[in-house]
Design an enzyme around this catalytic site. Structure first.
Site, PDB file in Angstrom:
ATOM      1  N   ARG A  95       0.823  -1.220   0.000  1.00 20.50           N
ATOM      2  CA  ARG A  95       0.000   0.000   0.000  1.00 20.50           C
ATOM      3  C   ARG A  95       0.852   1.263   0.000  1.00 20.50           C
ATOM      4  O   ARG A  95       0.417   2.299  -0.496  1.00 20.50           O
ATOM      5  CB  ARG A  95      -0.956  -0.001   1.192  1.00 20.50           C
ATOM      6  CG  ARG A  95      -2.074  -1.000   0.979  1.00 20.50           C
ATOM      7  CD  ARG A  95      -3.098  -0.960   2.066  1.00 20.50           C
ATOM      8  NE  ARG A  95      -4.269  -1.717   1.656  1.00 20.50           N
ATOM      9  CZ  ARG A  95      -5.144  -2.242   2.482  1.00 20.50           C
ATOM     10  NH1 ARG A  95      -5.007  -2.086   3.774  1.00 20.50           N
ATOM     11  NH2 ARG A  95      -6.175  -2.908   2.018  1.00 20.50           N
TER      12      ARG A  95
ATOM     13  N   LYS B 265     -21.065 -16.068   0.514  1.00 19.21           N
ATOM     14  CA  LYS B 265     -22.490 -15.802   0.747  1.00 19.21           C
ATOM     15  C   LYS B 265     -23.183 -15.045  -0.367  1.00 19.21           C
ATOM     16  O   LYS B 265     -22.666 -14.063  -0.880  1.00 19.21           O
ATOM     17  CB  LYS B 265     -22.623 -14.965   2.002  1.00 19.21           C
ATOM     18  CG  LYS B 265     -22.347 -15.695   3.269  1.00 19.21           C
ATOM     19  CD  LYS B 265     -22.845 -14.810   4.375  1.00 19.21           C
ATOM     20  CE  LYS B 265     -22.410 -15.216   5.733  1.00 19.21           C
ATOM     21  NZ  LYS B 265     -22.434 -14.030   6.594  1.00 19.21           N
TER      22      LYS B 265
ATOM     23  N   GLY C  24      -9.635  -7.789  -2.148  1.00 25.45           N
ATOM     24  CA  GLY C  24      -9.973  -8.868  -1.235  1.00 25.45           C
ATOM     25  C   GLY C  24      -9.464 -10.217  -1.702  1.00 25.45           C
ATOM     26  O   GLY C  24      -8.362 -10.325  -2.234  1.00 25.45           O
TER      27      GLY C  24
ATOM     28  N   GLY D 270     -13.931  -3.768   0.063  1.00 22.39           N
ATOM     29  CA  GLY D 270     -15.291  -3.275   0.300  1.00 22.39           C
ATOM     30  C   GLY D 270     -15.674  -2.190  -0.696  1.00 22.39           C
ATOM     31  O   GLY D 270     -16.793  -2.165  -1.214  1.00 22.39           O
TER      32      GLY D 270
END
Ligand code: AMP
Length: 401
Positions: free
Chosen positions: A44, A205, A358, A381
């Site tokens: 990062r 999910k 992710g 996200g």
């Protein structure tokens, strides 16, 4: 409502920064070793270098800031950005003075003393609870140190915090080069893709991806579903799924999505075969089974070879591929083959390829295929909310181009 997230935002290259004090919101939320608090992956920090170098070379005075971990409004020494200042200084080859706090006398003094081409780093923004509360007085104190706000932390643009949105009420706000790249690739893939657009969704999910599925059914030509979420769709279609992951309260939703896909002419594919096991473990014995007839006591942990071939064929013919979520439990080597096959198919294809942050980003790196991907998002996200078509506050607040 993707319009607010479009690539049509002003960036650092559209404005004059010479001699200006620039408050630069970076994503220095690096992973730290639990025992020694040293940085374990400086990705990062290196990702922020193009914007920082650009600003310094253009003669701006850079006041960099970031959050690190979750200090929840408390001054936790183990979450100080001091180690980041040390690494950043080494990578830039110039001093990076560290302010003792985010706002206040010391930060203001250092900011005032900055000369063109110099950089300081403020302390962890989340030492102040007002940051996450998007408190106007806090944002104003930050803004008082600078002339321009440059937003470059894509990973936090889905949050309306003081340093991601609040600052835009007091300073002209533009995108940094990293954020601009995210907007160009993620925005381009969604709003103006080379066709056919093949979207791949996986992960555990369905309920985490409801809005993404709905938005992608409006944009994509083909939607490939894998991972644990596939079994809810398969059960909804009358399949027998054994102990596989399933959200029974989403069966109706799954059928509705299949109907929408059919009515829109979107090809929504589910995996015809599955690698199943009797237990959730890397030591379990994998068996290849029909996804619609998984034996009792077995759970689907990866897509099977037939599915991988079917999905790879769709990818080979794609103009653009967007991928979010692994095809199976890729953390277990025995159940990583499906995810790997897809990563390879994407790497081999000529399509523009965009990977949400992710797990899928981690998977592509583990397989060593990251340099064959057009763009790997730096925000998990944030990229998911972007794919949902949501207005992201940290992007909407920037000046239009
Ligand atoms: P998500 O955070 O929803 O993107 O899901 C990522 C996680 O889903 C990874 O940790 C995978 O191990 C897990 N996963 C993928 N496929 C399956 C599956 N068939 N059964 C259980 N977990 C899965």
């Amino acid at each position: 409502m993707i319009s607010d997230n479009t690539i049509n935002k002003k960036s650092v290259t559209d404005i004059d920064v010479k001699g200006k004090k620039v408050l630069l919101r970076c994503d220095f939320n690096v992973p730290l070793d639990k025992a020694t608090h040293t940085i374990t992956d400086e990705g990062r920090i290196t990702a922020s270098l193009p914007t920082i170098n650009y600003l310094l070379n253009e003669g701006a005075c850079v006041i960099a800031c970031s959050h690190l971990g979750r200090p929840k409004g408390e001054r936790k020494p183990e979450l100080s950005l001091a180690p980041v200042a040390v690494r950043l200084s080494a990578l830039l080859g110039k001093p990076v003075k560290m302010a003792r706090d985010v706002i206040g006398d010391d930060a203001t003094k250092l900011a005032n003393e900055l000369r063109p081409g110099e950089i300081i780093l403020l302390e962890n923004l989340r030492y102040h609870k007002e940051e996450e509360q998007n408190d106007p007085a806090f944002a104003k104190s930050l803004a008082n140190m600078a002339d321009i706000f440059v937003s470059d932390a894509f990973g936090t643009v889905h949050r309306a915090h003081g340093s991601t949105e609040g600052l835009s009420h007091y300073l002209p706000a533009v995108a940094g080069l990293l954020l601009q790249k995210e907007l160009l690739h993620l925005g381009g893939a969604i709003s103006n893709p080379a066709r056919p657009l093949v979207a791949i969704l996986g992960g555990s999910k369905v309920s985490d991806k409801l809005a993404v599925i709905e938005n992608l059914l409006e944009k994509a030509d083909t939607l490939l579903i894998g991972g644990g979420m596939a079994y809810t769709f398969i059960k909804a279609q009358g399949g027998k799924i054994g102990n596989s992951l399933c959200e029974d309260d989403k069966l109706e939703y799954a059928n509705k999505m299949l109907d929408i896909a059919k009515s829109r002419g979107v090809s929504l594919l589910l995996p015809p075969d599955t690698i199943a096991a009797a237990e959730f473990s890397n030591d379990a014995e994998p068996v290849t089974v029909d996804s619609y007839d998984i034996p009792d006591g077995y759970m689907g942990l990866d897509i099977g070879p037939q599915s991988a071939a079917l999905y790879a064929e769709a990818i080979a013919n794609a103009g653009t591929v967007i991928w979010n979520g692994p095809m199976g439990v890729f953390e277990f080597a025995k159940f990583a083959e499906g995810t790997k096959a897809l990563a390879e198919a994407i790497a081999d294809s000529d399509a523009v390829s965009v990977i949400g942050g992710g797990d899928s980003a981690a998977a592509v790196r583990v397989f060593g295929l990251d340099d064959k991907i057009t763009h790997i998002s730096t925000g998990g996200g944030a990229s998911l909310e972007f794919l949902e078509g949501k207005t992201l506050p940290g992007i909407a607040c920037l000046l239009d181009a």
